[in-house]
Design a protein around this motif. Structure first.
Motif, mmCIF file in Angstrom:
data_model
loop_
_atom_site.group_PDB
_atom_site.id
_atom_site.type_symbol
_atom_site.label_atom_id
_atom_site.label_comp_id
_atom_site.label_asym_id
_atom_site.label_seq_id
_atom_site.Cartn_x
_atom_site.Cartn_y
_atom_site.Cartn_z
ATOM 1 N N ASP A 174 0.841 -1.199 0.000
ATOM 2 C CA ASP A 174 0.000 0.000 0.000
ATOM 3 C C ASP A 174 0.875 1.248 0.000
ATOM 4 O OD1 ASP A 174 -0.291 1.238 3.096
ATOM 5 O OD2 ASP A 174 0.362 -0.843 2.952
ATOM 6 N N LEU A 175 0.404 2.250 -0.717
ATOM 7 C CA LEU A 175 1.185 3.458 -0.945
ATOM 8 C C LEU A 175 1.453 4.228 0.342
ATOM 9 C CD1 LEU A 175 2.545 5.206 -3.067
ATOM 10 C CD2 LEU A 175 0.346 6.348 -3.455
ATOM 11 N N GLY A 176 0.476 4.272 1.251
ATOM 12 C CA GLY A 176 0.652 5.009 2.499
ATOM 13 C C GLY A 176 1.807 4.483 3.318
ATOM 14 N N THR A 177 1.919 3.164 3.413
ATOM 15 C CA THR A 177 3.010 2.565 4.182
ATOM 16 C C THR A 177 4.352 2.810 3.501
ATOM 17 O OG1 THR A 177 1.543 0.857 5.064
ATOM 18 C CG2 THR A 177 3.897 0.406 5.160
ATOM 19 N N LEU A 178 4.363 2.711 2.176
ATOM 20 C CA LEU A 178 5.606 2.963 1.457
ATOM 21 C C LEU A 178 6.073 4.396 1.656
ATOM 22 C CD1 LEU A 178 7.668 1.638 -0.445
ATOM 23 C CD2 LEU A 178 6.363 2.564 -2.363
#
Length: 201
Positions: free
Chosen positions: A17-21
């Motif tokens: 997921d983009l948020g975690t990245l």
């Protein structure tokens, strides 16, 4: 995000997921996360000293890492129960271009995080080069910096990487087992960096 994150010592976590990245990709967070992986449970003040930043700033970034399950609270390691201790939530993280390529933001974030990691690893190696005389001849002889050239297809490259990863993992487990048995003499943290990719002239 899945609430049941793998705990430290469990299976590697693949970030999709983009948020975690994005949370991981901040340069200071990479340094804080990397320090926790190496040093084990630490407080914000200990980490601030190690990364040479203000405690308040490190505390802020610790909270951001915790929000995404990248770190977790650890058991208190001192007599001061008011201290908050943190540890990496897993031994290994991975993230792949394939999981972020479908949007411009995802592809750009993935590329930026990879570049930040390369810079962090380069900094580690530059530090070793600056300090290598202090390590002594035995460590200097054992250390290595090599590159290889092979003519492979994608399946062969994937298999090569899997075999290298398995070999390094074997040495990781042997080192842990030896230390658990009391064999700590002469052991140091060792970074093994691998980059394998196709190119054309």
């Amino acid at each position: 995000m899945d609430e049941k994150q793998p705990k430290r010592g469990g299976e590697p976590r693949r970030i999709t997921d983009l948020g975690t990245l994005k949370a991981l990709g901040h340069p200071l967070r990479l340094r804080v996360y990397g320090t926790l992986r190496v040093s084990g449970p630490s407080t914000a003040s200990q980490l601030a000293s190690q990364v040479d930043e203000a405690v308040s700033l490190v505390s802020y970034h610790l909270r951001k890492l915790a929000e995404h399950g990248l770190i977790e609270e650890a058991d208190v390691q001192s007599e001061d129960a008011r201290e908050r201790w943190w540890q990496a939530a897993q031994d290994n993280l991975s993230f792949r271009h394939e999981d972020f390529k479908d949007t411009p933001e995802g592809a750009a974030t993935h590329a930026a995080v990879v570049r930040s990691l390369i810079a962090y690893r380069r900094e580690q190696y530059e530090t070793y080069l600056a300090q290598q005389e202090a390590w002594g001849a035995e460590w200097r002889i054992a250390a290595d910096q090599s590159d290889f050239l092979a003519r492979l297809n994608p399946a062969e490259l994937k298999r090569l990487n899997a075999e290298i990863h398995a070999l390094v993992k074997t040495y990781e487990e042997q080192g842990k087992a030896a230390e658990a048995a009391g064999d700590t003499e002469g052991r140091e943290n060792v970074a093994v960096h691998l980059a394998s990719f196709p190119f054309r002239l």
